[in-house]
Scaffold this active site. Structure first.
Site, PDB file in Angstrom:
ATOM      1  N   TYR A 240     143.214  -6.791  19.952  1.00  0.00           N
ATOM      2  CA  TYR A 240     142.824  -5.945  21.180  1.00  0.00           C
ATOM      3  C   TYR A 240     143.154  -4.396  20.927  1.00  0.00           C
ATOM      4  CZ  TYR A 240     141.402 -10.609  23.359  1.00  0.00           C
ATOM      5  OH  TYR A 240     140.978 -11.596  23.732  1.00  0.00           O
ATOM      6  N   HIS A 422     136.517 -15.261  35.208  1.00  0.00           N
ATOM      7  CA  HIS A 422     137.648 -14.968  34.414  1.00  0.00           C
ATOM      8  C   HIS A 422     138.748 -15.939  34.711  1.00  0.00           C
ATOM      9  CE1 HIS A 422     141.137 -13.044  32.294  1.00  0.00           C
ATOM     10  NE2 HIS A 422     141.857 -13.160  33.169  1.00  0.00           N
TER      11      HIS A 422
END
Length: 594
Positions: A240, A422
C-alpha cells in the site's frame, strides 16, 4: 487348476487373441469418444439467430498477473443474459473459467475449453468438494464464436443470470469471484481434470452494472491527476503506497463531476485498487510523503487524511456524479492536501517496475445546484462489537436511528446515488436497508459475496430518497460510505451496543462458567473477550445481547463532535416487516432489473 487344455489348437488360440484385442480397442475408443454434451469447437457454425452484442464490450478486466487472460462482458437485462468474451494470449491445451461463492476451487460453476490431442471441446462443467471436474448434464453456456486472432485466442459465449441448475452459480448484484486455470496437457476425458493440480487464480469483479448512459460533462470541465510519482513497485506481493498531493494555493471552490483511473500501461494486472482521501481542514500543514502506508516512520499527520474523495478497483469504470450535484474541492473550509493510496498486488514478485497510476479528477468551476456529501453508516470502530470464535455465521448490525436523521437531515431528506461497502477480513455479506415505521422499504445496497479485497464505489441503479426517520441496517462487521446530496453536517451515523450492558454480559458468562472472580471493568474490553470461556452458549447469549440491548449512537458532525442531544442508552430500533425482493421462479433468488 488347469488354465489351458493341452489339446488346444493354434486356430483356437488365434481366435481368442483377436477377440481380446477387439475388446481392448472398444474400451480405448470409448475412452476417446467425444463428450456427448460438449461442443466441438472446430464444428462451430455462426448462428444468425444469435446476433453478437455491440463490440467493443464495455466492461473488461485482466484475470491473471501476467495479463495472459482478459475477460470482457456485456449485459442484456431485457433477456437476463450476460455475454462474455475471454481472450487467451497463449493458448496451449485449454483454459478454465468459473465462479464460486468466495473464489473456492471446489463446488464451482465452470466453463472449460480443452483438447483431447486431436480435437477441441467447449462445455459447461462443475467441480465437486475435492476439485474434481465433471461435464454438466445441463449445458447453460452457449458458445457463439471461437477464433484465433493476432492478440490471442478468443472465446465468445453467453449464459443466463439464473439457469435453474443447482450446480450453477447465480449471477446477481454484488461481487462475483472469478476463478481461472490453464491446461498444460491434453485431456482424454474432462473427468481427468482436478483443479487442485493445475495453475489457477482468482479475480473479483462487479459483473452486473447499471445500464444508464453517463451524464454529459460541462464544457468548462478541467482535469487534475492525483498520481503516484514514478514509484518503483516493491518486489513483494502486497504494497500500500501513500503519496501526499498538494492542491494549488488558494484554489477556489470547484465541483468534482467525474473521476476515472489512470493506470500506467503494462501495470493493469498489478494495480489492484486506488483511493484518494482529503485531509482534515483543521490540519494546516501536511508534510510531503511518498512511501509505504504501513511504514511506522511515516508522518503522523497522514492519519488525519481519511475523508474519501474517490475510490477505484480493478475492473471499475469512470464514476459520474448526478447532473444536479458535485463533490466540493477547494474553497473555504477545505484542505489543500490529498492523500493518494495505491494498492499493488504483485504475486509474481516482479522487480524494477515503475508506476505512475492514480486518479484523474474532472472538475468544473461552474458550481452545480447541490454539494454532494459522503456519510459513514454502520458500526463504530470499537472492540465492544466482536465476533465470537469458531462461528460459521454471525450477524452484526449497526444503526442510523430516526432520532439522528430527524436531528441532522433537512426536512426534504437526502438522495443517495452511490455507496461503498467496507469490512475487515471476516466480512462475507453486507446489506444496507432503508427502514421507516418499523418496515423495510428499500434495499440501498446488498452484496452476499463480499470480499475485503474488492471494495469500490458502486453507482446505484436508481437514486434512493431518504427522509428523516429512516435508518440503515448493516449486517456483519462493516460500514457503508454513502454518496448523497444535498450535503449536510452529518458526517457519521453509527452505533454499538451499550457498554454497561456488555459488562453485565461478561459478569453473567463468567459466573455461569464458575468464575466468581470477574475482572469486569478492571481490564480492557479486548482482554475481557479473550478471557471468556467460549462455547456455543456464550456465543448465543452475545448474539441475543446485540439484538436486544440498548445502543450508543454516534451522530457526528463534520467537526467530529456529536450533534446536541442524549445519544447513550438508546432503544434498539425494531424492524417488524422484512422487505421481500422479486425472485427467480426456480431457486427463489433476487431478480436484477435495469
Amino acid at each position: 487348476m488347469r488354465i489351458l487344455n493341452k489339446h488346444l489348437r493354434l486356430q483356437d488360440v488365434t481366435i481368442m487373441y483377436f477377440t481380446a484385442l477387439a475388446a481392448l480397442m472398444v474400451i480405448l475408443v470409448a475412452s476417446y469418444q467425444a463428450p456427448t454434451n460438449a461442443v466441438e469447437v472446430s464444428s462451430l457454425k455462426p448462428k444468425p439467430s444469435n446476433p453478437l452484442p455491440p463490440l467493443p464490450m464495455p466492461f473488461r478486466v485482466p484475470l491473471d498477473p501476467r495479463g495472459q487472460l482478459q475477460l470482457a462482458w456485456n449485459i442484456s437485462y431485457a433477456n437476463q443474459e450476460i455475454y462474455m468474451e475471454l481472450r487467451v494470449a497463449d493458448l496451449r491445451h485449454g483454459v478454465v473459467l468459473g465462479m464460486s461463492d468466495q473464489g473456492e476451487l471446489t463446488n464451482a460453476d465452470l466453463v472449460v475449453l480443452w483438447d483431447s490431442g486431436t480435437k477441441s471441446y467447449f462445455g459447461d462443467a462443475w467441480s465437486d468438494s475435492e476439485g474434481r471436474v465433471s461435464l454438466d448434464s445441463q449445458q447453460d453456456y452457449e458458445l457463439i464464436e471461437a477464433e484465433q486472432r493476432a492478440e490471442g485466442f478468443y472465446l465468445l459465449f453467453k449464459r443466463p443470470f439464473s439457469t435453474c441448475d443447482p450446480r450453477d452459480y447465480l449471477i446477481e448484484e454484488g461481487t462475483v469471484h472469478i476463478i481461472y486455470g490453464f491446461l498444460d496437457q491434453p485431456l482424454t476425458s474432462l473427468e481427468q481434470l482436478n483443479l487442485s493440480r493445475i495453475h489457477t487464480g482468482v479475480q473479483r469483479v462487479l459483473m452486473l452494472r447499471p445500464d444508464t448512459p453517463p451524464p454529459t460533462l460541462p464544457p468548462d470541465v478541467q482535469t487534475l491527476d492525483v498520481v503516484a510519482p514514478n514509484v518503483i513497485i516493491p518486489n513483494q506481493e502486497t504494497t500500500y503506497w501513500c503519496f501526499i498531493h498538494r492542491l494549488p494555493e488558494n484554489m477556489p471552490k470547484n465541483h468534482i463531476v467525474m473521476y476515472e483511473s489512470v493506470i500506467t500501461p503494462g501495470n493493469e494486472a498489478i494495480v489492484h485498487h486506488i483511493e484518494v482521501f482529503e485531509c482534515s481542514p483543521d490540519v494546516r500543514e501536511v508534510p510531503d510523503y511518498s512511501g509505504s502506508c504501513d511504514d511506522k516512520m511515516k508522518p503522523g499527520k497522514l492519519n488525519f487524511c481519511r475523508h474519501v474523495l474517490a475510490a477505484w478497483a480493478m475492473g471499475a469504470e469512470a464514476f459520474y456524479y448526478p447532473p444536479d450535484a458535485g463533490l466540493p474541492m477547494g474553497g473555504p473550509g477545505s484542505s489543500r492536501f490529498l492523500r493518494l493510496e495505491v494498492h499493488y498486488h504483485n504475486p509474481l514478485i516482479i522487480s524494477g517496475r515503475s508506476d505512475s497510476s492514480g486518479i484523474r479528477l474532472h472538475y468544473t468551476p461552474s458550481l452545480r445546484r447541490y454539494d454532494a456529501g459522503i456519510m459513514e453508516l454502520g458500526l463504530v470502530y470499537t472492540p465492544i462489537m466482536a465476533v465470537p470464535p469458531k462461528q460459521h455465521t454471525f450477524y452484526l448490525s449497526g444503526y442510523c436511528t430516526s432520532k439522528c436523521t430527524q436531528t441532522a437531515l433537512p426536512p426534504g431528506g437526502i438522495h443517495i446515488f452511490a455507496s461503498q461497502l467496507h469490512t475487515h477480513l471476516a466480512g462475507r455479506g453486507v446489506r444496507t436497508v432503508l427502514v421507516r415505521g418499523g418496515k423495510e422499504l428499500e434495499i440501498v445496497q446488498e452484496d452476499q459475496h463480499f470480499s475485503t479485497h474488492y471494495q469500490t464505489i458502486r453507482v446505484l441503479r436508481k437514486i434512493v430518497n431518504v427522509l428523516p426517520g429512516g435508518f440503515g441496517i448493516m449486517e456483519e462487521m462493516c460500514v457503508n460510505y454513502i454518496h448523497y446530496y444535498p450535503r449536510t453536517q452529518l458526517e457519521l451515523c453509527k452505533s454499538h451496543v451499550d457498554p454497561r450492558y456488555l459488562q453485565k454480559y461478561f459478569n453473567f458468562i463468567n459466573r455461569f462458567h464458575g468464575n466468581d472472580q470477574c475482572v469486569c471493568g478492571e481490564v480492557s474490553v479486548t482482554e475481557q473477550y479473550s478471557q471468556l470461556q467460549w462455547d456455543a452458549f456464550s456465543g448465543e447469549v452475545l448474539d441475543s445481547l446485540y439484538n436486544t440491548a440498548p445502543i450508543s449512537m454516534h451522530c457526528n458532525q463534520s467537526t467530529a463532535r456529536l450533534f446536541p442531544g442524549d445519544w447513550e442508552k438508546q432503544p434498539l430500533p425494531v424492524v417488524t416487516s422484512i422487505l421481500e425482493k422479486p425472485r427467480y421462479p426456480c431457486e427463489g433468488a433476487p431478480l436484477p432489473t435495469s
